[in-house]
Scaffold this motif. Structure first.
Motif, PDB file in Angstrom:
ATOM      1  N   GLN A 167     -47.969 -26.411  -7.347  1.00 32.84           N
ATOM      2  CA  GLN A 167     -48.255 -25.299  -8.249  1.00 32.84           C
ATOM      3  C   GLN A 167     -49.468 -24.522  -7.760  1.00 32.84           C
ATOM      4  O   GLN A 167     -50.369 -25.071  -7.107  1.00 32.84           O
ATOM      5  N   LEU A 168     -49.486 -23.234  -8.088  1.00 36.63           N
ATOM      6  CA  LEU A 168     -50.578 -22.350  -7.688  1.00 36.63           C
ATOM      7  C   LEU A 168     -50.702 -21.231  -8.707  1.00 36.63           C
ATOM      8  O   LEU A 168     -49.696 -20.718  -9.201  1.00 36.63           O
ATOM      9  N   ILE A 169     -51.928 -20.861  -9.037  1.00 37.87           N
ATOM     10  CA  ILE A 169     -52.175 -19.704  -9.908  1.00 37.87           C
ATOM     11  C   ILE A 169     -52.802 -18.603  -9.060  1.00 37.87           C
ATOM     12  O   ILE A 169     -53.802 -18.836  -8.359  1.00 37.87           O
ATOM     13  N   VAL A 170     -52.203 -17.418  -9.113  1.00 40.41           N
ATOM     14  CA  VAL A 170     -52.708 -16.295  -8.327  1.00 40.41           C
ATOM     15  C   VAL A 170     -52.997 -15.120  -9.250  1.00 40.41           C
ATOM     16  O   VAL A 170     -52.479 -15.033 -10.359  1.00 40.41           O
ATOM     17  N   GLN A 171     -53.814 -14.220  -8.764  1.00 37.54           N
ATOM     18  CA  GLN A 171     -54.177 -13.021  -9.504  1.00 37.54           C
ATOM     19  C   GLN A 171     -53.257 -11.866  -9.109  1.00 37.54           C
ATOM     20  O   GLN A 171     -52.600 -11.902  -8.064  1.00 37.54           O
ATOM     21  N   ALA A 177     -48.765 -12.495  -2.733  1.00 36.80           N
ATOM     22  CA  ALA A 177     -47.465 -12.813  -2.148  1.00 36.80           C
ATOM     23  C   ALA A 177     -47.620 -13.662  -0.898  1.00 36.80           C
ATOM     24  O   ALA A 177     -46.839 -14.603  -0.666  1.00 36.80           O
ATOM     25  N   SER A 178     -48.642 -13.375  -0.086  1.00 37.86           N
ATOM     26  CA  SER A 178     -48.894 -14.163   1.116  1.00 37.86           C
ATOM     27  C   SER A 178     -49.296 -15.593   0.753  1.00 37.86           C
ATOM     28  O   SER A 178     -48.847 -16.552   1.384  1.00 37.86           O
ATOM     29  N   ARG A 179     -50.127 -15.745  -0.278  1.00 40.83           N
ATOM     30  CA  ARG A 179     -50.525 -17.083  -0.709  1.00 40.83           C
ATOM     31  C   ARG A 179     -49.325 -17.863  -1.232  1.00 40.83           C
ATOM     32  O   ARG A 179     -49.189 -19.070  -0.994  1.00 40.83           O
ATOM     33  N   ALA A 180     -48.434 -17.177  -1.919  1.00 40.09           N
ATOM     34  CA  ALA A 180     -47.224 -17.842  -2.418  1.00 40.09           C
ATOM     35  C   ALA A 180     -46.333 -18.288  -1.259  1.00 40.09           C
ATOM     36  O   ALA A 180     -45.753 -19.383  -1.295  1.00 40.09           O
ATOM     37  N   VAL A 203     -37.554 -15.001  -1.012  1.00 38.91           N
ATOM     38  CA  VAL A 203     -37.392 -14.857  -2.458  1.00 38.91           C
ATOM     39  C   VAL A 203     -38.736 -14.952  -3.173  1.00 38.91           C
ATOM     40  O   VAL A 203     -39.041 -14.140  -4.064  1.00 38.91           O
ATOM     41  N   ILE A 204     -39.572 -15.912  -2.794  1.00 41.52           N
ATOM     42  CA  ILE A 204     -40.840 -16.067  -3.507  1.00 41.52           C
ATOM     43  C   ILE A 204     -41.734 -14.858  -3.274  1.00 41.52           C
ATOM     44  O   ILE A 204     -42.473 -14.430  -4.179  1.00 41.52           O
ATOM     45  N   SER A 205     -41.660 -14.285  -2.097  1.00 41.50           N
ATOM     46  CA  SER A 205     -42.460 -13.099  -1.810  1.00 41.50           C
ATOM     47  C   SER A 205     -42.059 -11.945  -2.718  1.00 41.50           C
ATOM     48  O   SER A 205     -42.925 -11.252  -3.294  1.00 41.50           O
ATOM     49  N   GLU A 206     -40.753 -11.728  -2.883  1.00 41.40           N
ATOM     50  CA  GLU A 206     -40.281 -10.626  -3.721  1.00 41.40           C
ATOM     51  C   GLU A 206     -40.585 -10.875  -5.199  1.00 41.40           C
ATOM     52  O   GLU A 206     -40.953  -9.943  -5.924  1.00 41.40           O
ATOM     53  N   HIS A 218     -52.354 -12.684 -14.372  1.00 43.35           N
ATOM     54  CA  HIS A 218     -52.317 -13.803 -13.432  1.00 43.35           C
ATOM     55  C   HIS A 218     -50.927 -14.445 -13.489  1.00 43.35           C
ATOM     56  O   HIS A 218     -50.210 -14.351 -14.490  1.00 43.35           O
ATOM     57  N   ILE A 219     -50.538 -15.082 -12.403  1.00 43.22           N
ATOM     58  CA  ILE A 219     -49.192 -15.642 -12.258  1.00 43.22           C
ATOM     59  C   ILE A 219     -49.312 -17.129 -11.938  1.00 43.22           C
ATOM     60  O   ILE A 219     -50.033 -17.501 -11.000  1.00 43.22           O
ATOM     61  N   ARG A 220     -48.617 -17.945 -12.698  1.00 42.29           N
ATOM     62  CA  ARG A 220     -48.556 -19.374 -12.393  1.00 42.29           C
ATOM     63  C   ARG A 220     -47.259 -19.643 -11.641  1.00 42.29           C
ATOM     64  O   ARG A 220     -46.171 -19.446 -12.165  1.00 42.29           O
ATOM     65  N   ILE A 221     -47.394 -20.066 -10.398  1.00 40.84           N
ATOM     66  CA  ILE A 221     -46.246 -20.327  -9.530  1.00 40.84           C
ATOM     67  C   ILE A 221     -46.006 -21.834  -9.502  1.00 40.84           C
ATOM     68  O   ILE A 221     -46.906 -22.606  -9.177  1.00 40.84           O
ATOM     69  N   THR A 222     -44.790 -22.244  -9.823  1.00 42.46           N
ATOM     70  CA  THR A 222     -44.446 -23.658  -9.812  1.00 42.46           C
ATOM     71  C   THR A 222     -43.213 -23.854  -8.948  1.00 42.46           C
ATOM     72  O   THR A 222     -42.216 -23.155  -9.111  1.00 42.46           O
TER      73      THR A 222
END
Length: 293
Positions: A167-171, A177-180, A203-206, A218-222
């Protein structure tokens, strides 16, 4: 394009109770994306459980043929996400004669035919006719029925394997998108999912870029592993669901992918994808699987 529908043999051989009730034309084909735009006072709602490893399908209303169609549609949407488990809360279902028995048995069969199989647990008061009819049916030997939601959650927690998840939280900023992509690339490497690496990164980039542009929170990516694939979940604070824009004609000299067409890439690459509202915003998700498997 792989799409995750309920298996065809569930349509050909609908589950039946001992009294001869069928699942009433259980299967229908649904096209992606799977959007769930219902509010939390709707007859049927879908939410992630507190630990995020199960979907909770809440049912509120009186049983009828139109209501049955609504339930089937929402179970399709749940299965498309390939969750480890689905918990169905029938506490508020008005079914005094237990007429929905066939549907729940058919849903249980469909869950078992998924790859990997999805656990199905049903919560309803023990004194209801539906509970009685389920007890009389042989399906109860494998269909989990519980009298309370805490009991059902505890039982599911004991039966589910520990998840592979990152999991990652981004601003809401361009570099998110690069961090994801870095997060997804590492997950594919760690879990030996190189066959789906490129599709996952695309897909995750888009999805992240779309959330950055339109949600501006902010976006929580799981990223949990689901069998031999990945489930990509983006949660932000904006309740508006994404829109899949019509394909735009390509003009000579213009970029190959026009602005606003990123979700078309998701549509083309992901096995399934969709979105649903959450209590704090929305969840946009996609599943990626090795198409050779």
């Amino acid at each position: 394009m792989g799409q995750h529908f309920l298996p065809d043999d569930c349509a050909a051989f609908p589950a039946r109770t001992q009294r001869g009730d069928s699942a009433e034309g259980w299967i229908m084909v649904m096209a992606i994306p799977y959007f769930c735009d219902s509010s939390f006072d709707s007859p049927v709602d879908i939410v992630s459980d507190t630990d995020g490893h199960a979907l909770v399908l809440g049912v509120h209303g009186r049983w009828s043929s139109p209501f049955a169609a609504t339930l089937r549609s929402n179970i399709h949407k749940c299965l498309a996400e390939q969750p480890p488990a689905i918990l169905v809360d029938l506490t508020d279902l008005g079914d005094p004669d237990g007429r929905s028995t066939g549907l729940w048995l058919a849903a249980h069969r469909a869950c078992g035919l998924q790859q990997p199989p999805v656990k199905l647990a049903i919560c309803l008061p023990a004194a209801t006719m539906l509970a009685t009819r389920l007890r009389r049916n042989r399906g109860l030997r494998v269909l989990s029925v519980f009298a309370s939601m805490p009991e059902a959650r505890a039982a599911l927690a004991c039966g589910l394997p520990l998840p592979y998840q990152t999991q990652l939280i981004v601003q809401p900023e361009p570099q998110s998108a690069s961090r994801a992509r870095d997060l997804a690339a590492q997950a594919c490497l760690d879990w030996r999912l190189e066959a789906i690496r490129e599709a996952t990164l695309t897909v995750i980039s888009e999805l992240v870029a779309n959330s950055v542009e339109h949600a501006a929170t902010h976006i929580r990516i799981t990223l949990p592993r689901r069998g031999k694939g990945l489930y990509l979940a983006m949660h932000d604070k904006d309740p508006r669901l994404p829109k899949l824009l019509p394909c735009s004609p390509h003009e000579p000299g213009s970029p190959t992918l026009a602005r606003g067409q990123g979700l078309r890439v998701v549509q083309a690459v992901a096995n399934a994808w969709g979105a649903r509202r959450s209590r704090s915003g929305k969840l946009v998700w996609a599943t990626i699987r090795d198409r050779s498997w």
